[in-house]
Design an enzyme around this catalytic site. Structure first.
Site, PDB file in Angstrom:
ATOM      1  N   GLU A   1       4.498  -0.389   1.840  1.00  0.00           N
ATOM      2  CA  GLU A   1       4.598  -0.412   0.249  1.00  0.00           C
ATOM      3  C   GLU A   1       4.492  -2.075  -0.202  1.00  0.00           C
ATOM      4  O   GLU A   1       4.291  -2.198  -1.244  1.00  0.00           O
ATOM      5  CB  GLU A   1       5.798  -0.113  -0.494  1.00  0.00           C
ATOM      6  CG  GLU A   1       6.189   1.451  -0.343  1.00  0.00           C
ATOM      7  CD  GLU A   1       7.419   1.801  -0.880  1.00  0.00           C
ATOM      8  OE1 GLU A   1       8.216   0.858  -1.251  1.00  0.00           O
ATOM      9  OE2 GLU A   1       7.989   2.776  -0.862  1.00  0.00           O
TER      10      GLU A   1
ATOM     11  N   GLU B   1       0.828  -1.182   0.116  1.00  0.00           N
ATOM     12  CA  GLU B   1      -0.063  -0.107  -0.003  1.00  0.00           C
ATOM     13  C   GLU B   1       0.893   1.294   0.007  1.00  0.00           C
ATOM     14  O   GLU B   1       2.112   1.134   0.293  1.00  0.00           O
ATOM     15  CB  GLU B   1      -0.775  -0.077   1.080  1.00  0.00           C
ATOM     16  CG  GLU B   1      -0.180  -0.412   2.505  1.00  0.00           C
ATOM     17  CD  GLU B   1       0.878   0.634   2.980  1.00  0.00           C
ATOM     18  OE1 GLU B   1       0.748   1.913   2.820  1.00  0.00           O
ATOM     19  OE2 GLU B   1       1.927   0.081   3.370  1.00  0.00           O
TER      20      GLU B   1
END
Lengths: 361, 361
Positions: A322, A176
Site C-alpha cells: 500500500e 500499490e
C-alpha cells in the site's frame, strides 16, 4: 514485442555524480555539532538527498504518495489467500481514509493519490479522490500467455509519467494495491535475475497476504507455468508486459518520470521494488534517485534489494504494501534534511572539536 | 553502602500482565483491514503501548524528552576523544536549539527539558530552559574510588523522580549528554552482567565519540582499574553510585518514576540503556514500560539489549546519544497508536476476509 517506449524519447535521466557537491555535503555534515559519523545512516541519507536535489541545503516539498491499484488475471489460478474483490474494496477503503496508508499519510500530512490502473470493478462516476488510469479490468492470466499487450503496457507507462507530471513537489512515494501482485512481482524478479528454475524460483516466491504451505507450493507451480508461457519475453520491457501488471507498469512510468525530474523516489516493499527494478533496467541512473524505505517480510524482497545494491532504512517485518512502509520511513527523510539545514556547526555553536584536531576557534 | 532508597518506599511498579486486555488488543489488531501480522513489529508495538497505557485505544499525550547532562571525573584519565568542556558547551547548544536532539524535537513537536545534573560549569543564573538538578560539578574519578557518595546517588535518583513528577504527558523519552559517560555506562554493563575480565570487559567498551585504537586500549585499561577500585560495589544501587554518573542516576530515577506512573518510556542508546538496566535491576517490572528506539553503533549496546531481552525499532548505526535515536523512533509509536485507533476493520470497511475463513458479513 515492444522494444522501444514510444513516449520515452524525451526521457533523459542524467547521472547525478557531482564530486564537488558531494564534498560540500560531506563537509557540511562533518561540521555539525556531533562526532563525525555519529548519526550513522542518517548522514548518508542526508547526503543522498542533497545529491538528488542538487543542493547542500535540500528541502523536501509537497511529498506525494501514489497508490496504484489493479487486478491480475493470474488470481484465477488460486495464487492468493484473499479473493480478488479485495482490490476494489480496498480502493474504496483508501478513499474513505480507513486503510493503513490512509491513516499514516494523514499522520504525516502527505498527499495521497489513489489511481485505478486496471481494477476489475466499475467505480461510481466521480468517486472523489480516485484517478482513472484504467487500462482494462484486470490483466490477462500470465500463466497462459502475456498479462498485457505491448500497447497496454506502453499506455500504463505513459499514464505513470503523466501522473507524476500532474503532481507538485519533489518527493514521490510509491504505493500499490492488487490481489495477486506478489505473483507478478515475483515473476519479474525471477525473469530479471535469472532465477527461473525450481529451487531458485522458490527463493523469489513468498506467501503474499498469507498463503499456507500448500498454497505457496501451488503458487510456485503456477509461476513456473507463467515463466514458461512467456519464455520469449526477455527484455525488461517485454518482461514487464508479459509478467507484470497495470499498477506495476504505471509505477514504472512514474519512477522514470520522477527520476527524469530529479525527484526523490521513496520505495515501499516487494511490488514497488519490482517496478523500480524494471525502471533501473531501462534507465540505470534512475537508481540514484531511489531511497528504499524498508526490508519487507515477503520472501524475495531481500533478493531485489541485493540486486539493486540497496540498504533499506527500516526492517520491521512489514509485508502489507500500500505504501505503508514508505510512509513509516518518511519522517527519517525529513530528519536527514533537518540535520543539514538546522543543526549548528562546531564553530557557530562555540563547541570545542576533538582534542586531537585543531579547534575551529 | 546504600542498600535502600530512602524515597523509594512508595515506588510501586506493578506487573502489567493483563491477559484480557492483551487479547482485546490482539483481536482489534487482527480485525483491521490488512492480512494478520502484515504490519510486522508495528503490531507488537501497538499492543505493548496498549498494555502500558491500559487501553485498547491508547493515546500518547504530551511526550517529554529529558536530556540529563553531567560531567565525569574519569575523563582525567583520557578516556574520551573530546575535551570535557564539550559537556557544558553542548548544554548551551541544546538550549539554543542547534543540537541534533533540539532539531529533531522541533520536527516532531516534542517538549525538550535540559537538566544540569552535575555539569562542571557555572551556567548563567536563570539560563532559560535549563533545569538545575546539579549534585556537584562532575563526579569523582571512578578509576580511583567511587564516582558518587551514596547520598549523592540517592539525591540524583530523587531528582529524577521529581523531574518526571513535574512533567505532563504519558511518554518519557530519555536523552543525555556527558563527555566520559560511555565509560560510566560500560562500567555498569560490565558490573551488572559480570564481564569484568580482559576479553569480556573489552566487549563492553566502545569508541565513544571516536577513540582510535590506542585510545580504546587506554580506555579499557582505565575501566579495568575502575572496576578493581570499586570491587565492593556489587548491588545495582552500589554499582550505580560507584561507577555511574549524575545524569545516569537521575535518568534511573526518572525511569522508575515513569514506570510507577505507567508512562511509556522510550529509551535511546548506550547511556540511557545503562540507566534502564539499573532501573530494571531495582524493579524488574519497569522493563514492561520500556520501548527501545534503536541499536546503537557503540560497542556494548547489543549486549545491553540482549541482557534486557530488547529488540529495538531502528538499526541505523547511530552513536550520538542526546536522545537523538529516541526522537527518530518516536513517529513509529504515533503510527502504532494510529493503526489501533484510526484504521477501519474488515467489517466497518466492507472488505472481504481471507477465502479460507468465514466472511464477517
Amino acid at each position: 514485442m515492444l522494444r522501444h517506449l514510444p513516449a520515452m524519447s524525451d526521457l533523459a535521466i542524467a547521472d547525478l555524480h557531482d564530486p564537488a557537491l558531494s564534498q560540500r555535503l560531506q563537509q557540511c555534515t562533518d561540521q555539525k555539532t556531533k562526532p563525525p559519523g555519529s548519526l550513522g545512516r542518517l548522514e548518508a541519507l542526508a547526503i543522498q538527498l542533497g545529491q538528488i536535489l542538487g543542493s547542500d541545503r535540500p528541502r523536501l516539498t509537497a511529498p506525494q504518495m501514489i497508490v496504484c491499484a489493479a487486478d491480475h488475471g493470474i488470481t484465477a489460478q488460486g495464487v492468493s489467500a484473499f479473493p480478488a474483490d479485495v482490490t476494489w474494496q480496498m480502493v474504496q477503503n483508501f478513499l474513505a481514509g480507513g486503510a493503513a496508508v490512509s491513516v499514516l499519510a494523514r499522520q504525516h500530512g502527505v498527499a495521497l493519490t489513489v489511481a485505478d490502473c486496471g481494477v476489475r470493478h466499475d467505480f461510481a462516476e466521480g468517486a472523489p479522490g480516485l484517478l482513472r488510469l484504467k487500462i482494462a479490468p484486470g490483466t490477462a492470466d500470465s500463466s497462459l500467455g502475456p498479462a498485457m499487450t505491448a500497447d497496454q503496457c506502453a499506455q500504463a507507462l505513459a499514464n505513470g509519467r503523466a501522473l507524476v507530471q500532474s503532481l507538485p513537489g519533489n518527493v514521490l512515494m510509491l504505493g500499490e494495491m492488487g490481489i495477486g501482485n506478489t505473483s507478478a512481482a515475483a515473476l519479474l524478479l525471477a525473469r530479471l535475475t535469472g532465477r527461473e528454475s525450481g529451487a531458485a524460483l522458490a527463493t523469489c516466491v513468498g506467501r503474499g497476504t498469507g498463503l499456507d504451505d500448500a498454497g505457496l507450493a501451488r503458487k510456485c507451480t503456477v509461476l513456473a507455468r507463467a515463466l514458461a508461457a512467456n519464455a520469449e519475453a526477455q527484455t525488461p520491457l517485454a518482461a514487464l508486459a508479459a509478467l507484470g501488471g497495470f499498477e506495476i507498469a504505471t509505477l514504472t512510468g512514474a519512477v522514470l518520470q520522477a527520476a527524469h525530474e530529479r525527484r526523490v523516489v521513496l520505495v515501499d516493499g516487494f511490488i514497488t521494488t519490482a517496478a523500480v527494478m524494471v525502471a533501473c533496467a531501462l534507465a540505470p541512473h534512475a537508481r540514484q534517485r531511489c531511497i528504499f524505505a524498508h526490508r519487507s517480510g515477503e520472501l524475495g524482497h531481500a533478493l531485489m534489494l541485493e540486486h539493486l545494491h540497496a540498504q533499506p532504512l527500516l526492517d520491521l517485518g512489514l509485508r502489507l504494501g500500500e505504501g505503508s512502509g514508505a510512509m513509516l520511513a518518511w519522517p527519517l527523510l525529513v530528519s536527514a534534511c533537518a540535520i543539514l539545514n538546522d543543526m549548528a556547526s562546531f564553530e557557530s555553536a562555540g563547541v570545542s572539536d576533538r582534542t586531537d584536531r585543531p579547534s575551529p576557534a
